[in-house]
Design an enzyme around this catalytic site. Structure first.
Site, PDB file in Angstrom:
ATOM      1  N   LEU A 238      46.703  50.338   8.908  1.00 56.33           N
ATOM      2  CA  LEU A 238      47.254  51.650   8.536  1.00 56.33           C
ATOM      3  C   LEU A 238      47.455  51.638   7.021  1.00 56.33           C
ATOM      4  O   LEU A 238      48.246  50.863   6.497  1.00 56.33           O
ATOM      5  CB  LEU A 238      48.583  51.878   9.270  1.00 56.33           C
ATOM      6  CG  LEU A 238      49.161  53.279   9.173  1.00 56.33           C
ATOM      7  CD1 LEU A 238      48.182  54.333   9.700  1.00 56.33           C
ATOM      8  CD2 LEU A 238      50.470  53.368   9.955  1.00 56.33           C
ATOM      9  N   HIS A 239      46.732  52.519   6.327  1.00 55.28           N
ATOM     10  CA  HIS A 239      46.659  52.398   4.872  1.00 55.28           C
ATOM     11  C   HIS A 239      47.672  53.276   4.111  1.00 55.28           C
ATOM     12  O   HIS A 239      48.596  52.780   3.470  1.00 55.28           O
ATOM     13  CB  HIS A 239      45.254  52.758   4.394  1.00 55.28           C
ATOM     14  CG  HIS A 239      44.161  52.000   5.074  1.00 55.28           C
ATOM     15  ND1 HIS A 239      43.948  50.652   4.868  1.00 55.28           N
ATOM     16  CD2 HIS A 239      43.221  52.397   5.958  1.00 55.28           C
ATOM     17  CE1 HIS A 239      42.913  50.252   5.589  1.00 55.28           C
ATOM     18  NE2 HIS A 239      42.450  51.287   6.262  1.00 55.28           N
ATOM     19  N   ASP A 240      47.452  54.589   4.159  1.00 54.81           N
ATOM     20  CA  ASP A 240      48.107  55.472   3.184  1.00 54.81           C
ATOM     21  C   ASP A 240      49.628  55.572   3.281  1.00 54.81           C
ATOM     22  O   ASP A 240      50.288  55.745   2.236  1.00 54.81           O
ATOM     23  CB  ASP A 240      47.480  56.873   3.249  1.00 54.81           C
ATOM     24  CG  ASP A 240      46.015  56.854   2.829  1.00 54.81           C
ATOM     25  OD1 ASP A 240      45.604  55.903   2.140  1.00 54.81           O
ATOM     26  OD2 ASP A 240      45.285  57.786   3.195  1.00 54.81           O
TER      27      ASP A 240
END
Ligand code: BDR
Ligand code: CA
Length: 309
Positions: A238-240
């Site tokens: 999960l990046h942002d």
């Protein structure tokens, strides 16, 4: 902690959507001045439409959305379809938003906002390719001095997700990234090095969708891609949302000052963030590169925000 004014530059993107929801849930700490859409995961008309849908979901259609660049500075747009198939568009059957983007071009609105507010009071959270920010810096370089900082999801020093070394947001527009990294702005980089420690496992999915409130059903749809991957034994990173978490809870991250340069030449390493971890180049540090995160604390922050919906 004083309330921080932020601009979210984004290409939603399921993980961008969660980042926006996390920021809006913390209105006590973050004042979202506006959202600037950029091409990346999908076309810019699509990312602007998705940003409006997320704001409608959060009941925050008062937050203005601006349409930004439809293409990278050089070459043709590469969307995330190449990475995820069409899955990046899954889960976006969110309620219709009656709001429309504002007429001003995103990069111009970024300039106007930074020049009209006191210096050092606005932070840009960059969740997509850096095209809008590079355009704003090219048109009015003095905005660099007006920014409090730039926190971005960008790059990788331990393996990419587009080629062996490049991360998607930088790969899509390395020329923009090169301009942004060269600008005299305080930069904090949330790279794949960190976001790969934030895997969405079945346990995290249960936590993220545990709240039974107005947005749970829609968040569950947005997380469908992550659910499928977790069930298949290949949980996705999960990046942002980690960019927003960095503003809300900087103590859960570790990092160091380094020099970062961007590879813009075509070839095997196109879009690489070249991180001088050993300080051998003699080039001055130009970024705070995050190296670690407390995953449990991150998910507590995110789950708490979604439970407020
Ligand atoms: C980045 O690429 C996009 O697909 C995500 O939204 C994130 O910003 C991760 O490489
Ligand atoms: Ca993104």
């Amino acid at each position: 902690m004083p309330r921080q004014s932020i601009i979210i530059d984004t290409d939603p993107g399921q993980d961008d959507a969660l980042a926006i929801l996390l920021a809006l849930a913390h209105g006590d700490a973050l004042d979202v001045l506006g959202i600037t859409a950029v091409c990346g995961n999908i076309s810019v008309s699509g990312t602007a439409a998705n940003a409006l849908k997320v704001l409608a979901l959060a009941g925050r259609e008062d937050v203005p959305v601006f349409v930004g660049s439809a293409a990278p500075l050089v070459g043709k747009l590469v969307t995330a379809d190449v990475l995820h198939g069409k899955a990046i568009t899954a889960g976006w059957d969110l309620p219709f938003s009656s709001a429309a983007p504002r007429p001003e071009f995103a990069a111009d609105w970024i300039i106007d906002t930074l020049l009209s507010r006191p210096a050092g009071t606005v932070t840009i959270c960059a969740l997509g390719p850096l095209t809008n920010i590079a355009l704003a810096l090219a048109k009015r370089p003095e905005i660099a001095d007006r920014l409090e900082g730039l926190v971005m999801m960008a790059g990788a020093s331990q393996g990419g997700n587009m080629n062996a070394v490049a991360e998607f947001n930088v790969f899509v527009d390395p020329h923009a990234a090169a301009r942004v990294f060269a600008a005299p702005v305080r930069k904090v980089v949330v790279s794949l090095d960190v976001t790969r420690k934030l895997l969405v496992t079945e346990t995290e999915l249960r936590r993220l969708t545990a709240a039974k409130n107005g947005i749970t059903a829609e968040v569950t749809k947005l997380l469908g891609l992550y659910d499928a991957c977790a069930r298949a034994g290949a949980p996705r990173a999960l990046h942002d949302p980690a960019v927003i978490a960095m503003l809300l809870a900087p103590d859960i991250f570790k990092g160091r000052e380094v020099n970062v340069e961007i590879e813009t030449a075509q070839g095997l390493t196109y879009g690489q963030t070249i991180v001088d971890v050993n300080g051998v180049t003699g080039r001055p540090a130009n970024a705070h590169w995050l190296t670690d995160v407390d995953s449990d604390a991150f998910y507590s922050l995110l789950c708490d925000a979604l439970a407020r919906g």
